[in-house]
Scaffold this active site. Sequence first.
Site, mmCIF file in Angstrom:
data_model
loop_
_atom_site.group_PDB
_atom_site.id
_atom_site.type_symbol
_atom_site.label_atom_id
_atom_site.label_comp_id
_atom_site.label_asym_id
_atom_site.label_seq_id
_atom_site.Cartn_x
_atom_site.Cartn_y
_atom_site.Cartn_z
ATOM 1 N N LYS A 280 -15.101 23.706 -19.081
ATOM 2 C CA LYS A 280 -15.803 23.820 -20.370
ATOM 3 C C LYS A 280 -15.123 24.759 -21.356
ATOM 4 C CE LYS A 280 -20.331 22.935 -18.504
ATOM 5 N NZ LYS A 280 -21.702 23.335 -18.395
ATOM 6 N N LYS B 18 -1.230 -7.826 -4.843
ATOM 7 C CA LYS B 18 -2.119 -6.677 -4.598
ATOM 8 C C LYS B 18 -1.284 -5.406 -4.434
ATOM 9 C CE LYS B 18 -5.328 -4.404 -1.498
ATOM 10 N NZ LYS B 18 -5.909 -4.329 -0.169
ATOM 11 N N HIS C 142 0.848 -1.211 0.000
ATOM 12 C CA HIS C 142 0.000 0.000 0.000
ATOM 13 C C HIS C 142 0.872 1.245 0.000
ATOM 14 C CE1 HIS C 142 -2.461 -3.224 1.639
ATOM 15 N NE2 HIS C 142 -3.508 -2.559 1.180
ATOM 16 N N ASP D 143 -25.606 22.158 -23.769
ATOM 17 C CA ASP D 143 -26.250 22.967 -22.725
ATOM 18 C C ASP D 143 -27.213 23.982 -23.335
ATOM 19 O OD1 ASP D 143 -24.939 21.868 -20.594
ATOM 20 O OD2 ASP D 143 -23.345 23.372 -20.542
HETATM 21 P P1 NAP Z 1 -18.103 28.246 -14.777
HETATM 22 O O1 NAP Z 1 -17.768 28.251 -16.205
HETATM 23 O O2 NAP Z 1 -17.051 27.991 -13.777
HETATM 24 O O3 NAP Z 1 -18.785 29.670 -14.427
HETATM 25 C C1 NAP Z 1 -19.179 29.988 -13.139
HETATM 26 C C2 NAP Z 1 -19.921 31.348 -13.140
HETATM 27 O O4 NAP Z 1 -20.487 31.509 -11.862
HETATM 28 C C3 NAP Z 1 -19.000 32.541 -13.370
HETATM 29 O O5 NAP Z 1 -19.720 33.547 -14.032
HETATM 30 C C4 NAP Z 1 -18.673 32.984 -11.927
HETATM 31 O O6 NAP Z 1 -18.391 34.348 -11.812
HETATM 32 C C5 NAP Z 1 -19.987 32.690 -11.248
HETATM 33 N N1 NAP Z 1 -19.849 32.430 -9.831
HETATM 34 C C6 NAP Z 1 -19.368 31.293 -9.253
HETATM 35 N N2 NAP Z 1 -19.436 31.406 -7.913
HETATM 36 C C7 NAP Z 1 -19.955 32.627 -7.642
HETATM 37 C C8 NAP Z 1 -20.282 33.319 -6.446
HETATM 38 N N3 NAP Z 1 -20.065 32.777 -5.255
HETATM 39 N N4 NAP Z 1 -20.815 34.556 -6.551
HETATM 40 C C9 NAP Z 1 -21.033 35.134 -7.747
HETATM 41 N N5 NAP Z 1 -20.761 34.518 -8.928
HETATM 42 C C10 NAP Z 1 -20.225 33.283 -8.871
HETATM 43 O O7 NAP Z 1 -19.286 27.207 -14.465
HETATM 44 P P2 NAP Z 1 -20.424 26.648 -15.457
HETATM 45 O O8 NAP Z 1 -19.920 25.478 -16.182
HETATM 46 O O9 NAP Z 1 -20.992 27.770 -16.208
HETATM 47 O O10 NAP Z 1 -21.499 26.059 -14.414
HETATM 48 C C11 NAP Z 1 -22.252 26.895 -13.573
HETATM 49 C C12 NAP Z 1 -23.366 26.095 -12.893
HETATM 50 O O11 NAP Z 1 -24.248 25.546 -13.848
HETATM 51 C C13 NAP Z 1 -22.916 24.897 -12.057
HETATM 52 O O12 NAP Z 1 -23.619 24.903 -10.841
HETATM 53 C C14 NAP Z 1 -23.310 23.699 -12.886
HETATM 54 O O13 NAP Z 1 -23.566 22.546 -12.098
HETATM 55 C C15 NAP Z 1 -24.557 24.206 -13.520
HETATM 56 N N6 NAP Z 1 -24.914 23.506 -14.756
HETATM 57 C C16 NAP Z 1 -26.127 22.925 -14.820
HETATM 58 C C17 NAP Z 1 -26.509 22.300 -15.985
HETATM 59 C C18 NAP Z 1 -27.842 21.658 -16.065
HETATM 60 O O14 NAP Z 1 -28.020 20.801 -16.921
HETATM 61 N N7 NAP Z 1 -28.795 22.077 -15.273
HETATM 62 C C19 NAP Z 1 -25.649 22.269 -17.089
HETATM 63 C C20 NAP Z 1 -24.429 22.907 -16.994
HETATM 64 C C21 NAP Z 1 -24.063 23.546 -15.825
HETATM 65 P P3 NAP Z 1 -16.909 34.963 -12.059
HETATM 66 O O15 NAP Z 1 -16.787 35.156 -13.543
HETATM 67 O O16 NAP Z 1 -16.897 36.197 -11.287
HETATM 68 O O17 NAP Z 1 -15.938 33.910 -11.534
#
Ligand code: NAP
Length: 529
Positions: free
Chosen positions: A313, A166, A139, A351
Site C-alpha cells: 500500500k 499445450k 511442461h 480503508d
Molecule cells: P502493513 O502496511 O504491512 O503494516 C503492518 C503493521 O503491522 C506494521 O505496523 C507492523 O509493525 C505490524 N506488525 C505486523 N506483524 C506484527 C507482529 N507480529 N507483531 C507486531 N506488529 C506487527 O499492513 P497493512 O496493509 O496495514 O495491513 C494490516 C492488516 O490489516 C492486515 O491483516 C490486513 O489484512 C488488514 N486489513 C483489513 C482491512 C479490512 O477491510 N478489514 C483493510 C485493510 C487491511 P512494524 O512497523 O514493526 O513492521
Amino acid sequence: MDCPNVLITAPSVGRKNATLICVPVIAESVEKMKIHMHKAKAEGADLVELRLDSLNTFDPFQDINTLIHHRPLPLLFTYRPKWEGGMYDGDENKRLDALRVAMELGADYIDVELKVAHQFYDSIRGKTYNQTRVVVSSHNFELTPSTEDLSNLVARIQATGADIVKIATTAVDIADVARMFQIMVHSQVRHVPLIGIVMDDRGLISRVLCAKFGGYLTFGTLESGVVSAPGQPSLKDLLHLYNFRALAPDTKVYGLIGKPVSHSKSPMLLNEAFKSVGFNGVYIILLVDNIANFLRTYSSTDFMGFSVTIPHKETAVKLCDEVDPVAKSIGAVNCIIRRPTDGKLIGYNTDYIGAISAIEDGLRGKHNGSSTVVSPLAGKLFVVIGAGGAGKAVAYGAKEKGARVVIANRTYDRARELADAIGGEALPLADLDNFHLEDDMILANTTSIGMIPKVDETPISKHALKHYSLVFDVVYTPKMTRLLKEAEEAGVTIVTGFEMFIGQAYGQFENFTGLPAPKKLFRQIMKDY
Ligand code: NAP
C-alpha cells in the site's frame, strides 16, 4: 462401437468465449474415474482429462473402452510419465501403445509429450483417426521462458503435426504470465489452438483470463485443493466466482494486488456485484511480489483497476501518476484506477472511510443509536496498534474526527514518525499493556496479529482491555479474533474488521465502476461469513 454421441468443442449458447473447461481426474480405479466424469458434467465442465497414470491397475483396451463407453463428456486421455511430471514409471512403448489404443477406440483427445511426439506420429503414419485430436504438450516446472522462446516452442510443437498445442510453464513472478498471454493472442490470430497455462499461485490469472485472451482450454478441479498441477482453481470458482463463461475479449480486468492474498473475500464480493449490475469486468486475486514490475507489465487498458493490500500500500503511492489528497496524507493507497482517457494511474484510500465509519457506528450503537452531527470520536483517546497502511488510515481518520491519537507499534520509530505526522503521541508496543491514561479509551488493532493461521495471537493482554470502551480489529479472517473475543468477555463494545472490509469495498466498487455500490447485495453475500 456403440458410443454416446458427445460434441467435442461446440460452446453452449449464450457464452461469450469458446475456451473450454476441462476437469482433470486423478483416481486409482476406473470406477472412481466414471464417478468423477459424471460429477464433472453435472457441475458444468466441457470435458474431462483422465490421467491414466493415476490408475493402480490398468488394462488399456478394456479400461479405455469402458471409459469411452460411459463418457458423459468428451474425454482427453493423458498417460503422463515421471520424466514429464506424471506418475507412470514403466516401459515407454507400452505407454504409447495405450495412447494408440485410445485413438483406435475413438478418444476425443489424447495428450502426447513433445519429447516423444515425432516418435508417436511416426508410429501412426498411414492410419486415420478422424475422431481424435492430438494435444502435444510441453511442461516447464521451473520457469516461463522469454516470449521469443515460447513462440519457438509453439512452432516446434506445431511442426510435429499437433492438432492442439499445450504449453505449461511455471510463474516465478506474476509478470511471467503476460508472455503467455502474448503468445495466446498471437496463436489465436494465426488460428493455432493453444492451451497456455502458467502453473503456481502466481499464475492463477493465466487459468482464468485465457477465456479473454483466446486459450483453447483451462483446467478446473472438482474439489478445491485437489489438483493435478500447481495453482489449479476449482471448476466451481471458474464458473461461479470468476463468471468464466461471461469473459470476453473486451472484459476489463480488476484485482487484488498483495502477498499473501489467498484469504481475501474481495473476489467473491466484487464479482457478484459486477454481475448484479451487468458490469463487464472480472476481479481476480493477484499474488504480486513486486508491484512496480506488475504495474509496468500489465499497463494496457485491459487491466483497469486494482485493490492493494499487504505489503504494497505504501509503495503504491509512489507508483501512481496522481494520488487523491486524502490517500497522500495517509501515505497509503488501497485502490488504483486506470483513467480511461489517458491510461494514467490514480490512487485512492478507501480503508480510511471504511474503518472510521464502522467505529463511529459502533460508538453510536453503544449510545443508544443517537446520531449526532459531531463525531462520537471527538475528544476521545484513540490508541492505534500498528503504523503500516491500515494504521495510517485509521490514525489519520481518527485525528480528522477530533480524537487524540496514540500510536503503538513494534518498530517504535515508525510509531514516532506517524505520530509526528498527525500530531499525536507514540508508544512502544511493549508498553501497551500498562498504558492507562484515562478510562473509556478506544483501541484499534491495525496489524495482522491474530490473522489466520496465527489465530491464537493477540496484540494486548486481556487485563488491559478493561480501560477501553470500544475495541476494533482490522483483521477479518477470522471475523472474531482472539482480541475481539477477549474484549467482549471484558464487557467492551467490539467492531469487527468485517465492518471495515465491507465499507472499504463499497468505495472500491464505486471507484471501479462509477456506479453506486449495491450495499444490500454486499451484506447479503457476506451474511454467512
Ligand atoms: P502493513 O502496511 O504491512 O503494516 C503492518 C503493521 O503491522 C506494521 O505496523 C507492523 O509493525 C505490524 N506488525 C505486523 N506483524 C506484527 C507482529 N507480529 N507483531 C507486531 N506488529 C506487527 O499492513 P497493512 O496493509 O496495514 O495491513 C494490516 C492488516 O490489516 C492486515 O491483516 C490486513 O489484512 C488488514 N486489513 C483489513 C482491512 C479490512 O477491510 N478489514 C483493510 C485493510 C487491511 P512494524 O512497523 O514493526 O513492521
